[in-house]
Design an enzyme around this catalytic site. Structure first.
Site, short mmCIF file in Angstrom:
data_model
loop_
_atom_site.label_atom_id
_atom_site.label_comp_id
_atom_site.label_asym_id
_atom_site.label_seq_id
_atom_site.Cartn_x
_atom_site.Cartn_y
_atom_site.Cartn_z
CG HIS A 29 -0.33 0.26 2.62
ND1 HIS A 29 -0.06 1.49 3.12
CD2 HIS A 29 -0.39 -0.73 3.47
CE1 HIS A 29 0.19 1.36 4.28
NE2 HIS A 29 0.11 0.08 4.59
CD GLU A 76 -2.98 -1.56 5.18
OE1 GLU A 76 -2.82 -2.52 5.67
OE2 GLU A 76 -2.74 -0.32 5.57
ZN ZN Z 1 0.75 -0.44 6.75
#
Ligand code: ZN
Length: 368
Positions: free
Chosen positions: A68, A214
């Protein structure tokens, strides 16, 4: 592997401020780094960057490597008549780390400096002193005299906010400290793994995915995984390293002892989390042992990774995490050891080389 190059990429990535949902700022850098080694680059409607390196075997597996690119931050909620700024949080963080922090508000006119204000101790009642302050009772002070001045400086509700905390090295350049090591470390591992494998012909087709959002629930990864529909997935991220605050009750992961291999996690409030199938665990452990790569088994509650949403996509995608240990998580002073970053790149690369149809069938215990 060129190690100066690895640190330089990490520095470049940490220099960019990109909280969850505001990854536009970092996407061009991820694209330009990944396209050096990928056969094809795509950006999906949510903003995930997907770099594809085709495998040499048509029957080879598809593997999704997910890192992410967002970081935790804040978002401007409203500006008071007096020019102070209230905010919401983007991602999980302890409210106590916010007080008296230097922050940057990213406005349409560029970024401006501010601080999170704090009531001086002299003025606190005994009751106020005894309890911790909620972020809802905090404000950002940008030195504006009123709302009009704040707006003239470019600030509007919806603007993202990040912490100050540029990357520095510690202890003879073996350690790094700074903001957003979660997860620019994982992004660096993603880029350097693609580089490491760029001139090899491996069976597996790699989908190197720099995901969005994320920190607010593995949102980007969920969409990317359902479109890619890989045979297995690896989340490249960070985990909690032990220190006087994080004792063995929580984690036994030591900085410098190798990447964490995350086999189970669960974030109880949301039930996000993932449990790795035994065959995938056995496969990765055999690769690590064969290549003599140090690693640490990581089982953790209170948290989740991109794997939490990836493994539930499509018909179900076996997933695992390869994680770089860092201390002081979700603060502007995260600390990590660079040898763990290098060893995580070695481990992911070795895993990809070993993803042959025969090997997967062997570990799954059946032929397919
Ligand atoms: Zn992380």
């Amino acid at each position: 592997m060129n190690e100066t190059d690895t640190l330089e990429i990490l520095k470049k990535l940490v220099d960019v401020h990109a909280p969850s949902g505001f990854e536009d700022s970092i996407r061009p850098l991820m694209i330009s780094e990944l396209e050096k080694y990928a056969d094809e680059i795509k950006v999906d409607p949510l903003g995930n960057v997907i770099g594809i390196k085709w495998g040499s075997n048509l029957k080879g597996p598809k593997v999704m490597l997910s890192a992410h690119m967002d970081e935790v931050g804040l978002i401007v909620k409203h500006i008071t008549d007096d020019g102070f700024i209230y905010f919401e949080k983007l991602g999980m963080m302890d409210d106590r780390i916010l007080l008296a922090r230097k922050v940057r508000i990213h406005t349409k006119n560029g970024s401006i400096q501010g601080v999170i204000g704090v009531k001086p101790k002299h003025l606190l009642s005994p009751d106020e002193l005894a309890r911790s302050v909620s972020f809802r009772d905090m404000w950002i002070d940008i030195g504006a005299q009123n709302r009009r001045e704040a707006e003239e400086m470019g600030v509007l509700p919806g603007d993202p906010v990040t912490f100050e905390g540029e990357l520095q090295t510690l202890n003879r350049d073996n350690f790094v400290v700074g903001r957003a090591l979660d997860n620019r470390l994982g992004c660096t591992a993603l880029i350097q793994t693609m580089k490491e494998l760029s001139n090899e012909n491996n069976d597996a087709t790699m989908y190197a995915v720099a995901t969005v959002m994320e920190e607010v629930g593995g949102r980007g990864a969920k969409v990317a995984a359902s479109v890619i529909n890989p045979d297995l997935a690896v989340a490249l991220d960070v985990t909690h390293g032990i220190d006087p605050g994080v004792t063995a009750k929580w984690s036994a992961i030591q900085l410098g002892d190798g990447p964490g291999i995350r086999l189970m996690d669960i974030h109880e409030p949301t039930l996000l989390g993932c449990t790795t199938p035994v065959w995938l665990k056995n496969l990765i452990l055999s690769v690590a042992k064969e290549e003599d790569i140090p690693y640490q088994i990581d089982i953790l509650s209170g948290t989740f990774l991109d794997s939490s949403t990836i493994h539930l996509a499509g018909k179900g995608i076996p997933s695992i995490g390869i994680l770089i240990p860092r201390r002081n998580g979700h603060t502007p002073v995260e600390i990590a050891c660079l040898s763990d970053l290098r060893n995580s790149i070695r481990l992911i690369s070795a895993l990809i080389r070993n993803l042959t149809p025969n090997n997967i069938a062997k570990f799954r215990g059946r032929s397919n």
